[in-house]
Design an enzyme around this catalytic site. Structure first.
Site, mmCIF file in Angstrom:
data_model
loop_
_atom_site.group_PDB
_atom_site.id
_atom_site.type_symbol
_atom_site.label_atom_id
_atom_site.label_comp_id
_atom_site.label_asym_id
_atom_site.label_seq_id
_atom_site.Cartn_x
_atom_site.Cartn_y
_atom_site.Cartn_z
ATOM 1 N N HIS A 186 20.019 -13.088 12.185
ATOM 2 C CA HIS A 186 19.862 -13.439 13.601
ATOM 3 C C HIS A 186 18.417 -13.744 13.964
ATOM 4 O O HIS A 186 18.164 -14.458 14.923
ATOM 5 C CB HIS A 186 20.493 -12.377 14.498
ATOM 6 C CG HIS A 186 21.976 -12.534 14.495
ATOM 7 N ND1 HIS A 186 22.795 -11.841 13.642
ATOM 8 C CD2 HIS A 186 22.773 -13.393 15.168
ATOM 9 C CE1 HIS A 186 24.037 -12.250 13.808
ATOM 10 N NE2 HIS A 186 24.060 -13.188 14.728
ATOM 11 N N CYS A 486 29.517 -24.584 12.384
ATOM 12 C CA CYS A 486 28.585 -24.085 13.401
ATOM 13 C C CYS A 486 27.658 -23.032 12.831
ATOM 14 O O CYS A 486 26.871 -22.444 13.549
ATOM 15 C CB CYS A 486 29.333 -23.533 14.610
ATOM 16 S SG CYS A 486 30.292 -22.063 14.220
HETATM 17 C C1 PEP Z 1 28.438 -17.663 11.297
HETATM 18 O O1 PEP Z 1 28.741 -16.563 10.838
HETATM 19 O O2 PEP Z 1 28.154 -18.659 10.582
HETATM 20 C C2 PEP Z 1 28.359 -17.854 12.756
HETATM 21 C C3 PEP Z 1 28.192 -19.054 13.272
HETATM 22 O O3 PEP Z 1 28.419 -16.741 13.546
HETATM 23 P P1 PEP Z 1 27.190 -15.705 13.706
HETATM 24 O O4 PEP Z 1 26.008 -16.297 12.987
HETATM 25 O O5 PEP Z 1 26.932 -15.521 15.151
HETATM 26 O O6 PEP Z 1 27.725 -14.490 13.035
#
Ligand code: PEP
Ligand code: MG
EC number: 2.7.3.9
Length: 556
Positions: A186, A486
């Site tokens: 993140h 995504c």
């Molecule tokens: C992913 O896991 O690729 C995603 C888009 O969700 P997050 O990064 O918020 O877990």
């Protein structure tokens, strides 16, 4: 002397500035005894630290003004509370050090507050913050949390939790460097959202001297410590040249022969929308709604508050698509009121859709808020669930959406290998797939996305991950449905071409990456992208896959 360090570049651009470390949580000072003759000196140290912290809080209140000023002044008053100070003095007189005296006196007061009704209990966090500041000052360690600085800086941290990053002021943070975290952590995602250059998984980042000047190249992953004036000028020139080339590319995403691949933005809330619009996003491909839940880990935001936030994002794309992901709590984004505290392995526990199915009232409120937010708007709303494992999960989510009367397309994120392997079965229940390649890599390679030491395995160029992307895209094509990406994979311009070649129908990424992806995609035909994808899948490692795709696209 200039030295060069290398990590993983996760957000393009160059940042040059002074190092400021993210302060870690204050440790409990040791309970050592001091001789009686030192008591007076320690009492003086304690008083000085208290005065300095109170003065600092007041000064920052003056600068901030408004509501923030009232909060900061109230904190300064806590620091100077005469009874609390008398308790500190008493504790030092019987042998505590200044830091231990402060720590114990505040802990005692904390217990009293916590038991004194809801309003007073709500002040406990303020009390802890004041205590941490005073103890940090006495121990000579950086203040906990986001650095106090009025000047822009390069932020260095072991890793950044979403709760920390929500407090960052994008006008002050020139760039990020973290010691931990992989390309899909993140910290990396947030750096892209803020549009600042960032490097993660940099060994030794936490040892960089506070105040040292560093140049961060978020494209190459290089950090130059104490760069010469020539080096700084050279990096700035390169960065300007890149920016100029990007500014020249505009319009919807497409290959050079006109195969359309909508380029969408990943957002965490209304604050990210202006950057998405400015980058020419054709809509939102991932609205991470959990950021709305971070303000209060004890309860969900009210329906009204949610309606307002959703509506602001929906209104920004009147003609476009907006894909909203329902709350993805748990694992690295725990919420006290939802996430079980005692899971041995939270990433494999009750998170994402599993949490929502255990708390149907939270999902219901969110879906109702979305239905209300979309009322009367021409926007093309799509809603998807995180962490769908199989058809049963997909059906449970679609049923909940129907029950809430939502007029939208319902989709499933493919983040668990089982969903990719059985994508056609999942597609019997939902209308689209969206590949969350960050979690998909984590679960495919059994490599925690928070751990820098295993970042090799989170590399989205891993051929096994590309195989799963291909399976999902094929299944969607066979069902006449769409399959976007995504996850962070979509923000790598070369990989975006490979994903297009694998049959992915849209790409969603942090706004800052959109111009890079648009410019690169526009250079190649769909057939070239398909050849690059086949070459990457035929490789045996992420590095080989990248090199093979590069070779195909550059015509070698
Ligand atoms: C992913 O896991 O690729 C995603 C888009 O969700 P997050 O990064 O918020 O877990
Ligand atoms: Mg995910």
């Amino acid at each position: 002397m200039e030295t060069t360090l290398r990590g993983v570049g996760v957000s393009h651009g160059v940042a040059i500035g002074e190092v400021r470390h993210m302060g870690t949580a204050v440790l409990e000072p040791p309970a050592k005894q001091i001789p009686a003759e030192e008591a007076e000196r320690e009492q003086g140290r304690a008083r000085q630290a208290v005065e300095a912290v109170a003065a600092d809080l007041n000064a920052r209140g003056n600068l901030a003004g408004g509501e923030a000023q009232a909060v900061l002044e109230a904190q300064a008053m806590i620091a100077q509370d005469p009874e609390l100070m008398a308790d500190v003095d008493r504790r030092i007189a019987v042998g505590s050090t200044a830091e231990r005296g402060i720590y114990d006196a505040f802990s005692h007061y904390r217990e009293l507050l916590a038991g004194a009704g809801e309003y007073m209990a709500g002040r406990v966090a303020d009390l802890d913050d004041v205590r941490n500041r005073i103890v940090a000052r006495l121990l000579g360690v950086p203040m906990p949390g986001v650095p106090d600085s009025d000047e822009p800086y390069v932020l260095i941290a072991r890793d950044l939790a979403p709760a920390d990053t929500a407090l960052l002021d994008p006008t002050l943070v020139l760039g990020f460097v973290t010691e931990e975290g992989g390309p899909t952590s993140h910290s990396a995602i947030l750096a892209r959202a803020l549009g600042v250059p960032a490097v993660v998984a940099l060994p030794g980042a936490c040892e960089l001297a506070e105040g040292a000047v560093v140049a961060v190249d978020g494209s190459t992953g290089e950090i130059f410590v104490s760069p010469s004036a020539e080096k700084q000028a050279e990096l700035e020139k390169q960065s300007e040249e890149r920016k100029a080339a990007l500014a020249a590319s505009t319009g919807p995403g497409a290959t050079s022969d006109g195969h359309k691949v909508p380029l969408l933005a990943n957002v965490g809330g209304p604050a990210d929308v202006p950057a998405a619009v400015e980058a020419g996003a054709e809509g939102v491909g991932l609205f991470r709604t959990e950021f709305l839940f971070l303000d209060d880990s004890q309860k969900a935001p009210s329906e009204e508050k949610q309606v307002e936030a959703y509506r602001q994002v929906l209104e920004a794309f009147p003609e476009g698509r907006v894909v909203v992901r329902v709350l993805d709590a748990g694992a690295d984004k725990p919420l006290d009121f939802l996430t079980p505290a005692d899971e041995p392995n939270p990433a494999l526990g009750v998170r994402g859709l599993r949490t929502l199915l255990d708390h149907p009232e939270v999902l219901r409120t969110q879906l109702t808020a979305l239905a209300k937010a979309a009322e009367g708007l021409p926007v093309y709303l799509e809603v998807m669930a995180p962490m769908v494992a199989d058809r049963q999960d997909a059906k449970a989510f679609a049923d909940a959406c129907r029950a809430a009367g939502l007029q939208a397309k319902f989709g499933a994120m493919v983040e668990i290998p089982s969903a990719a392997l059985r994508a056609r079965s999942v597609l019997q229940e939902v209308e689209f797939l969206s590949l969350g390649t960050n979690d998909l890599a984590q679960y495919t390679f059994a490599a925690d996305r928070q751990v820098g030491a295993v970042s090799r395995l989170q590399d989205p160029w891993q051929p096994a991950l590309l195989d799963l992307v291909s399976l999902s895209a094929e299944a969607a094509r066979a069902e006449g449905k769409s399959c976007g990406v995504c996850g962070e994979a979509a923000s790598d311009p070369l990989l975006a071409c490979v994903l297009t070649g694998l049959g992915v129908t849209s790409l969603s990424m942090g706004a800052a990456s959109i111009p890079y992806v648009r410019a690169t995609l526009a250079k190649y035909t769909l057939a070239q992208c398909e050849r690059a994808a086949a070459a990457a899948r035929a490789a045996d490692s992420a590095d080989e896959a990248r090199a093979a795709a590069q070779a195909v696209l550059s015509g070698e």
